[in-house]
Write a protein that holds these residues in place. Structure first.
Motif: not given
Lengths: 264, 326
Positions: A167, A169-171
């Motif tokens: 999450x 890294x995703x952000x």
């Protein structure tokens, strides 16, 4: 499961007996550090603070205490960095030889100290051509200190949600930012617990130290060994023993408490 | 195209999770990936997000090949199935996170995060920790956290799976409204066919790592391409090639939906095995010469309620309502 009354009495007595065997001698050491008799007559003929004053007035003793603390801090710091990195690699990534690395990391804690000490002594002096010093002792201590940090962090990581890192890294966070803002707060108390245990392990280590510390490097346990059988030194050694126990117990107590809080 | 996927495959050791997948999703579309668990839909989502690298094939987002880009290097954001909220941060800090790592100033990011939280009706909970929220509230935090960074594509991995039915239906409507308001592409993974039909512009039906059919909900329901799609979406009466040949003179497998079966005075006679009253409709299980049929009649048809177990009825299967399956 219910236990009968007679069993309760038996088990209670047995537990008390075992604990007494462990702790009574320690208690005697504590009392003897106030024993008025230089030859530790039992029962003590009187009470005195002399030995405590003498112990902390002694330059050699304080220097040894300083050396022990310094070695323990340095080796547990190394262990914190390496143990955390190892735990992260082994819990979050797949790679060739992963199982072998996992086993080799924890092996040093099972190896007899005398083997570790001899092996490192040979490696340092004959293979690497190094002078034994405080640094060599620190490296030697770090080999087994890594294990406690690694075990603590690994156990924690296996209980934290891997999606948290995804999450992050995703952000938009890179690897280091994710570690700093997400992973580190999750494993923080495991790091402290592991670090304290490592400190305690290093602080009272004697065998490996004997083989890997330079001739001028005297840690507290080695000081005790050297002074124990010298005439008139026994009561001072008792004082040091009590001090050592106290210094070892405090980090253990906090490490235990942290572990307990986390399991809630 | 918002997303183009070409020849995408992913294997985990011997297991082929996704096999030679080709999909195009237009900007602004609500696109669902529907299939049973283990059909590969979540793996495709993770490859779009960048959490998994494909074994082969290509992922293009708005014309840019991102196949090998890290997750933080793609203009997509994900709402995770378990929400993956940071447990040590408050609701507000969670939502601010994406802005914080982009070095947006504290003042601006708080304002943007509060606006996003207002959009998902969570303004009263900004200081709580995730553990102090209900499942539905956590769901909303995860949504706010993903949309606050203004992604061009939002990926949702079974986001409503953990919610109870009432809440799920409410969130479905909110999701649809949110998507319309933001005007961005939603990729929605689900195993719930009702949910997919309710929300989607188009649906890809997954089975064993492959797409069986892509179409609008209406296309999938009315003209399913395969037996799998016919069975997975809605209820289907499926006739084998032999049965089709003897009944309708068609040499392929065929299907008819229950509500297309006419019960009346025409056609061959069958026996009612079971009559189930469903409120708005009545479902009849009919034995027609050894073939079991499911028919559905509107409950407003008073005659429908008179067909009880054992009753003889005439069943009319109109050839024009039959769908040929592959």
């Amino acid at each position: 499961m219910r236990i009968s009354n007679s069993a309760k009495i038996f088990l209670g007595t047995a537990t008390g007996g075992v604990l007494a065997i462990i702790y009574l001698p320690l208690f005697i050491v504590l009392i003897n550090s106030f024993n008025k008799s230089m030859n530790m007559y039992w029962p003590p003929p009187g009470f005195t603070f002399d030995w405590w004053a003498k112990a902390f007035g002694s330059g050699g003793l304080l220097a040894a205490l300083g050396t022990s603390v310094l070695i323990a801090i340095c080796s547990s710091s190394i262990a914190l960095v390496l143990g955390t990195l190892l735990a992260l690699a082994l819990s979050r990534y797949k790679f060739f030889g992963k199982q072998a690395v996992g086993l080799m990391v924890i092996l040093p804690i099972a190896l007899p100290g005398i083997v570790t000490g001899l092996a490192l002594n040979n490696a340092f002096r004959t293979v690497l051509g190094l002078q034994l010093s405080m640094a060599t002792a620190i490296i030697a201590h770090a080999t087994f200190c890594v294990v406690t940090v690694y075990n603590n962090v690994l156990a924690r990581l296996s209980r934290t949600n891997r999606n948290l890192e995804d999450a992050s890294a995703d952000l938009g966070a890179g690897l280091f930012t994710t570690f700093r803002l997400v992973t580190l707060p999750q494993i923080g108390s495991a790091l402290i617990a592991g670090g304290l245990l490592a400190f305690a392990l290093s602080f009272d280590e004697i065998i490996v130290t004997t083989f890997t510390a330079g001739s001028g490097v005297e840690t507290l346990p080695i000081w005790i060994l050297n002074n124990m059988f010298r005439p008139g030194k026994a009561p001072v050694v008792d004082v040091v023993a009590v001090t050592t126990v106290l210094i070892s117990i405090v980090p253990l107590y906090f490490a235990q408490r942290l572990a307990k809080e986390d399991s809630k | 195209m918002a997303i183009s996927i070409r020849g995408l495959s992913k294997s985990f050791g011997e297991f082929v999770a996704v096999e030679n997948l080709n999909v195009e999703v237009a900007a602004g579309e609500f696109f669902s990936m529907l299939g049973p668990s283990g059909s590969g839909k979540t793996t495709v989502l993770r490859m779009i997000a960048g959490f998994e690298l494909p074994t082969s094939g290509q992922v293009t987002l708005f014309g840019e090949d991102v196949t090998n880009n890290a997750p933080f290097d793609r203009e997509v954001n994900t709402v995770f199935q378990d929400y993956a909220l940071f447990p040590h941060m408050s609701v507000l800090e969670n939502v601010e996170y994406g802005l914080r790592v982009r070095k947006v100033s504290k003042k601006v990011r708080t304002a943007l995060a509060l606006a996003a939280l207002a959009k998902v009706h969570l303004s009263d909970f900004v200081d709580r920790k995730p553990a102090q929220l209900s499942g539905g509230q956590r769901q909303r935090v995860a949504l706010a956290r993903a949309i606050v960074v203004k992604p061009k594509i939002l990926l949702l991995d079974e986001p409503l799976g953990a919610l109870d039915l009432k809440l799920r239906e409410k969130m479905q409507i909110e999701l649809k409204e949110l998507q319309r308001e933001l005007g961005i592409t939603f990729i929605f993974v689900t195993h719930d066919q009702d949910e997919a039909l309710t929300l989607s512009d188009r649906i890809a039906v997954f089975n064993n790592g492959k797409i069986e059919q892509i179409g609008t909900p209406q296309e999938l329901y009315e003209t399913p391409a395969t037996e799998f799609v016919a069975r997975f979406i809605g209820t289907a009466n499926i006739f084998s090639a032999d049965e089709s040949l003897s009944m309708f003179g068609l040499g392929t497998k065929t299907m008819i939906r229950p509500e297309k079966i006419e019960i009346g005075n025409e056609g061959p006679e069958g026996t009612v095995m079971e009559s189930i009253y469903l409120g708005s409709s009545v479902r009849l299980i009919i034995d027609l010469n050894g073939i079991r049929l499911v028919a559905e009649l509107s409950a407003s048809d008073n005659l429908a309620k008179t067909y009880h177990r054992g009753a003889k009825v005439n069943v009319n299967l109109s050839k024009s309502d039959l769908v040929e399956l592959k």
